[in-house]
Design an enzyme around this catalytic site. Structure first.
Site, PDB file in Angstrom:
ATOM      1  N   LYS A 175       1.050  -1.158  -0.035  1.00 42.24           N
ATOM      2  CA  LYS A 175      -0.049   0.071   0.049  1.00 42.24           C
ATOM      3  C   LYS A 175       0.884   1.220  -0.044  1.00 42.24           C
ATOM      4  O   LYS A 175       1.513   1.485   1.013  1.00 42.24           O
ATOM      5  CB  LYS A 175      -0.808  -0.147   1.175  1.00 42.24           C
ATOM      6  CG  LYS A 175      -1.831   1.322   1.263  1.00 42.24           C
ATOM      7  CD  LYS A 175      -2.482   1.515   2.453  1.00 42.24           C
ATOM      8  CE  LYS A 175      -1.623   2.541   3.346  1.00 42.24           C
ATOM      9  NZ  LYS A 175      -1.493   3.854   2.613  1.00 42.24           N
ATOM     10  N   GLY A 228       7.207   4.710   8.907  1.00 45.14           N
ATOM     11  CA  GLY A 228       6.276   5.924   9.211  1.00 45.14           C
ATOM     12  C   GLY A 228       6.705   6.353  10.642  1.00 45.14           C
ATOM     13  O   GLY A 228       7.727   6.095  11.310  1.00 45.14           O
ATOM     14  N   SER A 229       5.646   7.065  11.337  1.00 44.92           N
ATOM     15  CA  SER A 229       5.822   7.649  12.620  1.00 44.92           C
ATOM     16  C   SER A 229       5.842   6.590  13.752  1.00 44.92           C
ATOM     17  O   SER A 229       5.422   5.292  13.590  1.00 44.92           O
ATOM     18  CB  SER A 229       4.563   8.371  12.990  1.00 44.92           C
ATOM     19  OG  SER A 229       3.574   7.787  13.250  1.00 44.92           O
ATOM     20  N   VAL A 232       2.309   5.508  14.771  1.00 42.31           N
ATOM     21  CA  VAL A 232       1.394   4.568  13.801  1.00 42.31           C
ATOM     22  C   VAL A 232       2.193   3.241  14.166  1.00 42.31           C
ATOM     23  O   VAL A 232       1.723   2.344  14.212  1.00 42.31           O
ATOM     24  CB  VAL A 232       1.561   5.055  12.653  1.00 42.31           C
ATOM     25  CG1 VAL A 232       0.884   3.918  11.664  1.00 42.31           C
ATOM     26  CG2 VAL A 232       0.596   6.065  12.651  1.00 42.31           C
ATOM     27  N   GLY A 233       3.624   3.207  14.341  1.00 41.44           N
ATOM     28  CA  GLY A 233       4.515   2.193  14.549  1.00 41.44           C
ATOM     29  C   GLY A 233       3.955   1.245  15.619  1.00 41.44           C
ATOM     30  O   GLY A 233       3.828   0.017  15.570  1.00 41.44           O
ATOM     31  N   GLU A 250      10.396   1.059  10.882  1.00 42.00           N
ATOM     32  CA  GLU A 250      11.373   2.053  10.535  1.00 42.00           C
ATOM     33  C   GLU A 250      10.475   3.366  11.182  1.00 42.00           C
ATOM     34  O   GLU A 250       9.542   3.672  10.214  1.00 42.00           O
ATOM     35  CB  GLU A 250      11.735   2.191   9.150  1.00 42.00           C
ATOM     36  CG  GLU A 250      12.520   1.041   8.677  1.00 42.00           C
ATOM     37  CD  GLU A 250      13.857   1.083   9.613  1.00 42.00           C
ATOM     38  OE1 GLU A 250      14.417   2.040  10.333  1.00 42.00           O
ATOM     39  OE2 GLU A 250      14.554   0.034   9.407  1.00 42.00           O
ATOM     40  N   CYS A 284      13.423  10.527   7.209  1.00 37.09           N
ATOM     41  CA  CYS A 284      13.578  10.052   8.569  1.00 37.09           C
ATOM     42  C   CYS A 284      15.118  10.583   9.201  1.00 37.09           C
ATOM     43  O   CYS A 284      15.347  10.618  10.327  1.00 37.09           O
ATOM     44  CB  CYS A 284      13.494   8.468   8.688  1.00 37.09           C
ATOM     45  SG  CYS A 284      12.415   7.592   7.468  1.00 37.09           S
ATOM     46  N   GLU A 385      10.076  15.134  16.707  1.00 35.82           N
ATOM     47  CA  GLU A 385      10.311  15.043  15.160  1.00 35.82           C
ATOM     48  C   GLU A 385       9.543  15.864  14.488  1.00 35.82           C
ATOM     49  O   GLU A 385       8.276  15.982  14.920  1.00 35.82           O
ATOM     50  CB  GLU A 385      10.077  13.654  14.820  1.00 35.82           C
ATOM     51  CG  GLU A 385      10.345  13.535  13.407  1.00 35.82           C
ATOM     52  CD  GLU A 385      10.431  11.938  12.686  1.00 35.82           C
ATOM     53  OE1 GLU A 385       9.446  11.438  13.068  1.00 35.82           O
ATOM     54  OE2 GLU A 385      11.336  11.794  11.770  1.00 35.82           O
TER      55      GLU A 385
HETATM   56  C1  UN1 Z   1      14.921   8.480   4.895  1.00 39.07           C
HETATM   57  O1  UN1 Z   1      15.581   9.033   5.709  1.00 39.07           O
HETATM   58  O2  UN1 Z   1      13.671   8.657   5.090  1.00 39.07           O
HETATM   59  O3  UN1 Z   1      20.085   7.602   3.940  1.00 39.07           O
HETATM   60  C2  UN1 Z   1      15.364   7.295   4.101  1.00 39.07           C
HETATM   61  C3  UN1 Z   1      19.439   8.493   3.224  1.00 39.07           C
HETATM   62  C4  UN1 Z   1      18.741   7.942   2.050  1.00 39.07           C
HETATM   63  C5  UN1 Z   1      17.309   7.316   2.590  1.00 39.07           C
HETATM   64  C6  UN1 Z   1      16.850   8.173   3.630  1.00 39.07           C
HETATM   65  N1  UN1 Z   1      19.344   7.111   1.411  1.00 39.07           N
HETATM   66  O4  UN1 Z   1      19.233   9.569   3.200  1.00 39.07           O
END
Ligand code: UN1
Length: 493
Positions: A175, A228-229, A232-233, A250, A284, A385
């Site tokens: 999804k 995601g957050s 939610v995780g 993640e 992230c 965040e």
């Molecule tokens: C993310 O930070 O949401 O390491 C992914 C990085 C990218 C992937 C980031 N290769 O900045």
């Protein structure tokens, strides 16, 4: 009339049983409509999972090197279509074209990497404690995997999940984020064109509540991977726990760049600019905290602010633009809310701070790259965040204090240290509480053949990318073959 994109189930493009669609609009330009996408429901999810469960029966038996050959062709196809995919990604996600090319390249890298894994997928052989007995381990796939993917890396992150799952012999249902479904349509099309068998990859578009929830709860789903957050995780973890599904999470980050008094300041400024404002801060791994040694604090800030003022914000299809918009109204509101909170908490605004308006800016969700100085550890923007172009800068008086401050967060994804002191660099490598650490490089920029993920409330112990991802999508089977012709009892005979 905008183009209508369908779900991809069992090798066919099909409409949702809901009969409804949602519109995908460019966050930089509300006049630019990418298309209508299916507003799917649980029936669609059930169809996709049934197709994936059926396809699993033969996909798991296809020799892994053959699966690898198919992935290799998918990678070639993505490479051939890289420019078109990247242009479409900039239009649906907003980040600048240089970065969407990087995003597509990351999916290509991951696909080649996992294609090669088809000829490895190493287990081990090891001596038995008994005579004439052979011991080995093999990786086994699990079955159907459900993926709930984010909008910030619209094709790279789906590939991080898909490619290791497929090479291990699993089948998948994905999804995509509602803001960026077209990039996953492009991924599906590459799979379709290169002969991934029907039902092995399936895509159902729609909301988290209506599509994501049944995707993770379905009894035939064995692996759930979510990016995601943290909020939610936690829900995903709870939903998957009763059936002990493999769950790879993640989640959030509050990544720090530390700048010591012996750092090359020019380099550290460039790192901070890229780490904090690349992808409009919507990574992230984005740099959202800067901890700078007091001896270079004023100088560093001055250099940084001067550079930030030169960043060009606008439509990312224009090659000269440095920073695109926020992904949507909600995200823009969140950014503005945090700017407000930081101001009230007593942060010193030294750059940006405002929504960009007037002319073409009115058609998108643009905000200035923003920096608050003199942030202290009790302030909200030190802790939470934001997922936007807002950088919190704080002062430290020593390397030890920088590390203590860096670790003062519930998250643990990425961190970086700018220094010329090799002892401090190694001490930080040991003591920093993150899954990813950079020396003299920004907090963003992970490569696909190293594990990606975080500690503390960023993750649940799994890693994406690299060989480590295989552990999410396979289980070890330990095999003992006794060719002695007699009963041999370990630990007894
Ligand atoms: C993310 O930070 O949401 O390491 C992914 C990085 C990218 C992937 C980031 N290769 O900045």
């Amino acid at each position: 009339m905008a183009e209508v994109f369908k779900n991809f189930i069992n090798g066919k493009w099909v409409e949702s049983k809901s009969g409804e669609t949602f519109t995908n609009v460019n966050p930089a330009n509300s006049d630019d409509v990418l298309g209508e996408f299916q507003k799917s429901n649980e029936d669609d999810v059930n169809d996709a999972i049934a197709a994936a469960a059926d396809a699993y029966k033969s996909w798991r038996l296809m020799p892994a090197p053959k699966r690898g050959e198919i992935l290799y062709r998918v990678a070639n196809r993505l490479l051939a279509d890289k420019e078109r995919i990247s242009q479409e990604m900039t239009r649906e996600m907003g980040k600048v074209i240089k970065e969407t090319r990087g995003d597509t390249q990351e999916a290509i890298d991951m696909t080649y990497y996992m294609a090669g894994e088809g000829r490895r997928l190493y287990g081990m052989t090891t001596p038995s404690e008994m005579e004439s007995k052979f011991n080995m381990t093999i990786r086994q796939p699990l079955g159907v995997c459900s993926f709930i993917t984010p909008w910030n890396f619209p094709i790279a992150i789906p590939s991080w999940k898909m490619m290791p799952a497929l090479i291990c012999g699993n089948t998948i249902v994905i999804k995509p984020a509602t803001d960026t479904p077209l990039s996953v349509v492009n991924l599906m099309k590459a799979c379709e064109a290169e002969g991934v068998p029907a039902g092995v990859v399936n895509m159902v578009t729609g909301s988290g509540g209506t599509v994501g929830t049944p995707m993770m709860k379905h009894k035939d789903v064995k692996v759930v991977s979510f990016t995601g957050s943290t909020e939610v995780g936690r829900i995903v973890a709870g939903a998957c726990a009763p059936n002990f599904k493999h769950t790879c999470l993640e989640m959030g980050g509050k990544n720090v760049q530390m700048v010591m008094d012996d750092a090359k300041l020019e380099l550290a400024v460039e790192g901070a600019l890229w780490g904090a404002f690349g992808t409009t801060g919507q990574r992230c791994t984005a740099t959202s905290r800067l901890v700078v040694h007091e001896k270079v604090y004023d100088k560093f800030l001055e250099m940084l602010v001067e550079k930030v003022a030169k960043l060009k914000v606008g439509n990312g299809l224009d090659e000269s633009i440095d920073m695109g918009p926020c992904i949507n109204q909600d995200q823009l509101d969140t950014v503005l809310k945090y700017i407000d909170i930081a101001t009230k908490d007593g942060g010193r605004l030294v750059a940006g701070g405002k929504r960009l308006t007037g002319g073409d800016y009115d058609k998108g969700f643009f905000v200035q790259p923003t920096i608050f100085a003199d942030i202290t550890q009790d302030m909200t923007i030190w802790k939470e965040e934001i997922f936007g172009p807002v950088l919190a800068v704080s002062k430290c008086n020593s390397f030890e204090q920088a590390i203590e401050m860096a670790n003062d967060t519930v998250y643990g994804l990425s961190a970086s240290l700018y220094t010329q002191n090799v002892n401090n660099a190694y001490t930080a490598m040991r003591d920093i509480e993150t899954g990813i650490f950079y020396v003299n490089a920004p907090t963003i920029g992970a490569e696909t053949h190293l594990p990606f993920g975080g500690v503390k409330e960023t993750g649940n112990g799994h890693r994406e990318a690299s060989e480590a991802a295989l552990d999410v999508y396979s289980e070890w089977k330990s095999i003992y073959v006794d060719y002695s012709g007699k009963l041999q009892r370990p630990q007894i005979d």
